[in-house]
Motif scaffolding. Structure first.
Motif, PDB file in Angstrom:
ATOM      1  N   GLU A 299       0.851  -1.638   0.306  1.00  0.00           N
ATOM      2  CA  GLU A 299       0.080   0.619  -0.347  1.00  0.00           C
ATOM      3  C   GLU A 299       1.256   1.367  -0.133  1.00  0.00           C
ATOM      4  N   TYR A 300       1.855   1.030   0.782  1.00  0.00           N
ATOM      5  CA  TYR A 300       2.484   2.195   0.955  1.00  0.00           C
ATOM      6  C   TYR A 300       3.136   2.427  -0.438  1.00  0.00           C
ATOM      7  N   VAL A 301       3.996   1.715  -1.181  1.00  0.00           N
ATOM      8  CA  VAL A 301       4.551   2.222  -3.017  1.00  0.00           C
ATOM      9  C   VAL A 301       3.160   2.150  -3.788  1.00  0.00           C
ATOM     10  N   ARG A 302       2.122   1.704  -3.166  1.00  0.00           N
ATOM     11  CA  ARG A 302       1.077   2.329  -3.934  1.00  0.00           C
ATOM     12  C   ARG A 302       1.266   3.872  -4.388  1.00  0.00           C
ATOM     13  N   ARG A 303       0.969   4.247  -2.723  1.00  0.00           N
ATOM     14  CA  ARG A 303       0.412   5.743  -1.872  1.00  0.00           C
ATOM     15  C   ARG A 303       1.859   6.486  -2.510  1.00  0.00           C
ATOM     16  N   LEU A 304       2.809   5.708  -2.713  1.00  0.00           N
ATOM     17  CA  LEU A 304       4.366   7.010  -2.984  1.00  0.00           C
ATOM     18  C   LEU A 304       3.685   6.865  -4.942  1.00  0.00           C
ATOM     19  N   LEU A 305       3.723   6.130  -5.436  1.00  0.00           N
ATOM     20  CA  LEU A 305       3.772   6.060  -7.115  1.00  0.00           C
ATOM     21  C   LEU A 305       2.248   6.953  -7.212  1.00  0.00           C
ATOM     22  N   GLU A 306       1.398   6.783  -6.633  1.00  0.00           N
ATOM     23  CA  GLU A 306       0.178   7.548  -6.734  1.00  0.00           C
ATOM     24  C   GLU A 306       0.666   9.502  -6.568  1.00  0.00           C
ATOM     25  N   MET A 307       1.823   9.926  -5.662  1.00  0.00           N
ATOM     26  CA  MET A 307       2.096  11.280  -4.917  1.00  0.00           C
ATOM     27  C   MET A 307       2.938  11.400  -6.350  1.00  0.00           C
ATOM     28  N   GLU A 308       3.545  10.541  -6.990  1.00  0.00           N
ATOM     29  CA  GLU A 308       4.795  11.218  -7.230  1.00  0.00           C
ATOM     30  C   GLU A 308       3.966  11.683  -8.767  1.00  0.00           C
ATOM     31  N   TYR A 309       3.118  10.043  -9.331  1.00  0.00           N
ATOM     32  CA  TYR A 309       2.774  10.143 -11.045  1.00  0.00           C
ATOM     33  C   TYR A 309       1.442   9.636 -10.841  1.00  0.00           C
ATOM     34  N   GLY A 310      -0.333   9.953  -9.701  1.00  0.00           N
ATOM     35  CA  GLY A 310      -1.057   9.414 -10.036  1.00  0.00           C
ATOM     36  C   GLY A 310      -1.373  10.686 -11.170  1.00  0.00           C
ATOM     37  N   ASP A 311      -1.805  11.680 -11.448  1.00  0.00           N
ATOM     38  CA  ASP A 311      -1.969  12.771 -11.776  1.00  0.00           C
ATOM     39  C   ASP A 311      -2.019  12.667 -13.550  1.00  0.00           C
ATOM     40  N   GLU A 312      -0.483  11.784 -13.443  1.00  0.00           N
ATOM     41  CA  GLU A 312      -0.254  11.501 -14.991  1.00  0.00           C
ATOM     42  C   GLU A 312      -1.228  10.514 -15.564  1.00  0.00           C
ATOM     43  N   TYR A 313      -0.429   9.816 -14.697  1.00  0.00           N
ATOM     44  CA  TYR A 313      -0.663   7.973 -15.186  1.00  0.00           C
ATOM     45  C   TYR A 313      -1.394   7.492 -14.493  1.00  0.00           C
ATOM     46  N   ASP A 314      -2.570   6.320 -14.782  1.00  0.00           N
ATOM     47  CA  ASP A 314      -2.479   5.147 -14.425  1.00  0.00           C
ATOM     48  C   ASP A 314      -1.675   4.370 -13.671  1.00  0.00           C
ATOM     49  N   ILE A 315      -1.588   4.438 -12.329  1.00  0.00           N
ATOM     50  CA  ILE A 315      -0.180   3.767 -11.620  1.00  0.00           C
ATOM     51  C   ILE A 315      -0.833   2.194 -12.164  1.00  0.00           C
ATOM     52  N   GLU A 316      -1.967   1.563 -11.853  1.00  0.00           N
ATOM     53  CA  GLU A 316      -1.941  -0.724 -12.087  1.00  0.00           C
ATOM     54  C   GLU A 316      -1.563  -0.429 -13.464  1.00  0.00           C
ATOM     55  N   ALA A 317      -2.349   0.751 -14.815  1.00  0.00           N
ATOM     56  CA  ALA A 317      -1.549  -0.179 -15.998  1.00  0.00           C
ATOM     57  C   ALA A 317      -0.680   0.836 -16.416  1.00  0.00           C
ATOM     58  N   ASP A 318       0.518   1.730 -15.701  1.00  0.00           N
ATOM     59  CA  ASP A 318       1.489   1.911 -16.467  1.00  0.00           C
ATOM     60  C   ASP A 318       2.557   1.914 -15.754  1.00  0.00           C
ATOM     61  N   PHE A 319       2.296   1.582 -14.655  1.00  0.00           N
ATOM     62  CA  PHE A 319       3.334   1.014 -13.786  1.00  0.00           C
ATOM     63  C   PHE A 319       3.529  -0.711 -13.708  1.00  0.00           C
ATOM     64  N   PRO A 320       2.903  -1.633 -14.891  1.00  0.00           N
ATOM     65  CA  PRO A 320       2.771  -2.867 -13.783  1.00  0.00           C
ATOM     66  C   PRO A 320       3.641  -3.268 -13.352  1.00  0.00           C
ATOM     67  N   LEU A 321       3.890  -4.332 -12.501  1.00  0.00           N
ATOM     68  CA  LEU A 321       4.335  -5.869 -12.159  1.00  0.00           C
ATOM     69  C   LEU A 321       5.202  -6.526 -13.468  1.00  0.00           C
ATOM     70  N   VAL A 322       6.841  -6.170 -13.115  1.00  0.00           N
ATOM     71  CA  VAL A 322       7.377  -7.173 -14.203  1.00  0.00           C
ATOM     72  C   VAL A 322       7.448  -8.511 -13.125  1.00  0.00           C
ATOM     73  N   GLU A 323       6.471  -9.487 -13.247  1.00  0.00           N
ATOM     74  CA  GLU A 323       6.582 -10.475 -13.252  1.00  0.00           C
ATOM     75  C   GLU A 323       7.237 -12.119 -12.576  1.00  0.00           C
ATOM     76  N   ASP A 324       8.516 -11.906 -13.876  1.00  0.00           N
ATOM     77  CA  ASP A 324       9.875 -12.349 -14.408  1.00  0.00           C
ATOM     78  C   ASP A 324      10.528 -12.532 -13.437  1.00  0.00           C
TER      79      ASP A 324
END
Ligand SMILES: Cc1cc2nc3c(=O)[nH]c(=O)nc-3n(C[C@H](O)[C@H](O)[C@H](O)COP(=O)(O)OP(=O)(O)OC[C@H]3O[C@@H](n4cnc5c(N)ncnc54)[C@H](O)[C@@H]3O)c2cc1C
Length: 460
Positions: free
Chosen positions: A279-304
């Motif tokens: 949740e902290y990571v999500r909030r950090l990304l929202e705080m820094e980039y949330g105005d311009e990006y959809d965090i889950e769609a534009d910052f995907p987890l790299v599963e490998d």
């Protein structure tokens, strides 16, 4: 029972380096690694390898291995700066201010490949590396005819060795039990209480091209954004537009104990407990980039990458370093000795170096010089980190802002750690306070006083 001159518990940077040095010195050596499955090491069981894996310039000299000696795929990219971001002020360092043989500010590594390189190097020198072998416990008999140490393995086998090198990392699963034998107090009480334990959580996410360009070359830390001592999130760039985004924080914090909750940018008024790492990571990304990006769609987890599905978790015991009971033929190295602790993100260099010293001495047949040797090699680095962690231990968000704006004034004259050696009168009284507090704290911990369990406390 199989016999070796040197048995090493744990096959991370410290254990592999100990194995390499012991075998290079002519000893028979075995590295016993329990084996941690990782998405980014699918074909080989190896050590844990959780790491943001940034290496600063002078750490290369402490480590004693230059990146030129590593296979090409270990180094992911060069670093040119560190950014420290407070709620309202920030500080950018483009130099550590410490002499080094490495020309850039630092570099980022692929940690699993770094570990594989260290393991291969140890095996090439003649050490045996067994992955998938958990050590359950160790019995030591200093007076008997047989080997001094008998290691009980999870598969029921036993290994005998004259020297024992404990490199099981900061959780000290084996180390604590071994040291308890020689201490009049409970070692876990002194070293692993709730107050001294941290959790680290990290995600590997692919960043949009323009965001990656902006963070490339930088390691970024957000201080004063979440409560708790030595609690902060980071972004470390990797290759292929992927960054490691993680955080560390004390375990078991109670939100009700946090004063001025509203001052922390990553807390929310409706939080009823400390947020989880994810949740902290999500909030950090929202705080820094949330105005311009959809965090889950534009910052995907790299599963490998990472341990599992692009994420990894790791417990850290945030103590100061401890001496080893060398009279019993035992050396504790790397994270297990607390060489990692003060600022948790920095420890590969001290792990490699302490492991190498212990392995070399074990091969020579005498660990007695170990406690002096590790202090000679990494004492300055430990002192800097222990002092800095102590100075900022109780910093609130506005203290971080004050420290960064003050350091910015000092940086007019110098770089990195050099700012603590300046007498920049124009920087004013605030600067004098910052410099003086740091210097006084360093003085308090001088001459090895940073050691949390001293050699004289062991009864061997
Ligand atoms: C999230 C995170 C970010 C970090 N970022 C950085 C960074 O940017 N730069 C940096 O220099 N350092 C960084 N560090 C610190 C660095 O990872 C440690 O300093 C380093 O891993 C310590 O090496 P080690 O060999 O002592 O311990 P570890 O790497 O922890 O290795 C210990 C090994 O022992 C094994 N083991 C444990 N118990 C047993 C047992 N009973 N039997 C057999 N094997 C056992 C484990 O599986 C593990 O592989 C970071 C750490 C974390 C958690």
């Amino acid at each position: 029972m199989e016999r070796f001159d040197v048995a090493i518990v744990g096959g991370g940077p410290a254990g592999s380096s100990a194995g390499h040095a012991a075998a290079s010195g002519g000893a028979s050596a075995v590295v016993l690694e329990k084996g941690v499955p990782r998405a980014d090491r699918p074909d080989r069981l190896g050590p844990d390898s959780t790491d943001a894996a940034g290496i600063l310039d002078y750490w290369v000299d402490i480590m004693g291995i230059h990146p030129d000696e590593m296979p090409d795929d270990v180094v992911l990219g060069e670093l040119d700066r560190a950014e420290f971001i407070g709620p309202n002020e920030s500080l950018t360092l483009r130099s550590t201010g410490i002499e080094s043989s490495y020309d850039e500010f630092g570099f980022c590594m692929q940690r699993a490949r770094f570990d594989d390189f260290l393991r291969d190097r140890a095996e090439d020198a003649g050490a045996e590396y067994r992955a998938g072998t958990s050590v359950r416990g160790v019995e030591t008999d200093l007076g008997g005819e047989g080997p001094r140490h008998r290691l009980a393995l999870a598969d029921g086998e036993e290994i005998g060795a004259d020297f024992l090198i404990l490199a099981d990392g900061p959780q000290r699963q084996v180390t604590s039990g071994v040291l308890d034998e020689y201490l009049p107090f409970d070692v876990t009480e002194r070293l692993s209480t709730r107050e001294t334990n941290h959790i680290a959580y990290q995600e590997h996410r692919r960043l949009p091209e323009e965001v990656f360009e902006e963070v490339a070359g930088a390691i970024k830390f957000w201080w004063g954004h979440m409560p708790g001592h030595t609690a902060y999130p980071w972004i470390f760039p990797n290759d292929d537009n992927v960054a490691r985004i993680g955080l560390t924080m004390p375990i078991g914090m109670d939100l009700d104990d946090v004063e001025d909750r509203g001052d922390y940018p990553l807390l929310r008024p409706d939080d009823d407990r400390i947020p989880q790492g994810k949740e902290y990571v999500r909030r950090l990304l929202e705080m820094e980039y949330g105005d311009e990006y959809d965090i889950e769609a534009d910052f995907p987890l790299v599963e490998d990458r990472g341990k599992s599905k692009g994420t990894e978790t790791y417990a850290i015991s945030s103590t100061r370093p401890i001496d080893s009971p060398t009279g019993a033929g035992i050396a504790v190295v790397g994270g297990a000795m607390g060489a990692t602790s003060a600022f948790h993100e920095g420890g590969d260099h001290t792990a490699v170096r302490t492991g190498a010293i212990a392995g070399e001495l074990a091969a020579a047949g005498d660990l007695a010089p170990y406690n002096d040797r590790w202090k000679d090699a990494i004492g300055d680095e430990v002192l800097r980190n222990v002092a800095m962690a102590d100075v900022v231990h109780d910093y609130a968000p506005d203290d971080w802002d004050w420290a960064f704006s003050t350091a910015n004034k000092l940086l007019d004259d110098s770089d990195g750690y050099g700012l603590f050696d300046t007498s920049n009168i124009r920087a004013g009284f605030g600067a004098a306070r910052l410099v003086t507090t740091y210097k006084r704290t360093k003085f308090r911990f001088r001459n090895g006083k940073y050691v949390q369990v001293t050699e004289s406390e062991y009864t061997v």
